[in-house]
Design a protein around this motif. Structure first.
Motif, PDB file in Angstrom:
ATOM      1  N   GLY A  39       0.808  -1.210   0.000  1.00 54.34           N
ATOM      2  CA  GLY A  39       0.000   0.000   0.000  1.00 54.34           C
ATOM      3  C   GLY A  39       0.837   1.253   0.000  1.00 54.34           C
ATOM      4  N   PHE A  40       0.151   2.345   0.216  1.00 52.50           N
ATOM      5  CA  PHE A  40       0.780   3.670   0.186  1.00 52.50           C
ATOM      6  C   PHE A  40       1.723   3.855   1.351  1.00 52.50           C
ATOM      7  N   GLY A  41       1.348   3.400   2.523  1.00 51.43           N
ATOM      8  CA  GLY A  41       2.197   3.513   3.696  1.00 51.43           C
ATOM      9  C   GLY A  41       2.032   4.838   4.407  1.00 51.43           C
ATOM     10  N   PHE A  42       2.661   4.918   5.568  1.00 48.13           N
ATOM     11  CA  PHE A  42       2.602   6.129   6.389  1.00 48.13           C
ATOM     12  C   PHE A  42       3.409   7.226   5.712  1.00 48.13           C
ATOM     13  N   PRO A  57      -0.096  -0.353   7.305  1.00 50.44           N
ATOM     14  CA  PRO A  57       1.270  -0.036   6.902  1.00 50.44           C
ATOM     15  C   PRO A  57       1.507  -0.347   5.430  1.00 50.44           C
ATOM     16  N   GLY A  58       2.578   0.234   4.883  1.00 51.42           N
ATOM     17  CA  GLY A  58       2.855   0.085   3.458  1.00 51.42           C
ATOM     18  C   GLY A  58       3.462  -1.254   3.080  1.00 51.42           C
ATOM     19  N   SER A  94       1.284 -10.305   8.300  1.00 46.55           N
ATOM     20  CA  SER A  94       1.052  -8.955   7.787  1.00 46.55           C
ATOM     21  C   SER A  94       1.217  -7.888   8.860  1.00 46.55           C
ATOM     22  N   PHE A  95       0.881  -8.216  10.118  1.00 47.20           N
ATOM     23  CA  PHE A  95       0.893  -7.225  11.199  1.00 47.20           C
ATOM     24  C   PHE A  95       1.629  -7.785  12.404  1.00 47.20           C
TER      25      PHE A  95
END
Length: 177
Positions: A39-42, A57-58, A94-95
């Motif tokens: 993803g885009f991320g922080f 998170p990215g 993932s987390f």
């Protein structure tokens, strides 16, 4: 169509900046290892951060291993066929933390309170030391007798009789108004 030299130079500088930005972005992605960018991320950076206010998170937390890759393939099918342990393993790949783990109290307040009390105690000790060894004694003009004498002198000299303390004195009766 021919471009003038100024336009050509501005275009070349712009293209060079775009190329440098793409190179920087590609190099930062390559430093992630074998973790998947998802993803885009922080702040638009491909990094992993556990935050309650930014839950996505990215990149994934763990690197791809053959076990996780097999679970990811199985995940694409029916989720009812996944066991609870497999779902947990996918989540942990993932987390790092769940929301309840992120929100759990850490006990940090105890150290903050302790350090604050130590700092306040130290400040009090410094004040007491300065009171004993640094400050000169209080002048005798601050004693009640001297202050009363000074007030009588101010009234006798009629200092600032319009708005000052002398304006509150009734000179005919010799008392306060």
């Amino acid at each position: 169509m021919a471009l003038n030299p100024i336009t050509r130079r501005a275009l070349a500088l712009t293209l060079r900046q775009i190329s440098l930005q793409q190179t920087a972005a590609a190099s930062s992605v390559s430093k992630i290892g074998s973790r998947e960018v998802v993803g885009f991320g922080f702040n638009g950076t491909p990094c992993y951060v556990d935050r309650v206010d930014f839950p996505m998170p990215g990149v994934r937390f763990k690197e791809n291993t053959p076990d996780i890759q097999a679970l990811r393939e199985k995940e694409k099918g029916d989720w009812n066929k996944l066991t609870l342990e497999e779902k947990k393993a996918l989540y942990r790949a993932s987390f790092c933390q769940t929301f309840s783990e992120m929100k759990a109290p850490t006990g940090e307040w105890k150290s903050v309170l302790g350090l604050s009390l130590i700092a306040a105690s130290l400040a009090i000790w410094v004040y007491m030391w300065m009171k004993l060894f640094v400050y000169s004694p209080i002048p005798d003009t601050l004693s009640p007798e001297k202050q009363e004498a000074q007030l009588k002198r101010i009234i006798a000299l009629k200092m600032n009789p319009v708005q000052g303390i002398s304006s509150e004195w009734d000179y005919s009766k010799g008392e306060w108004k």
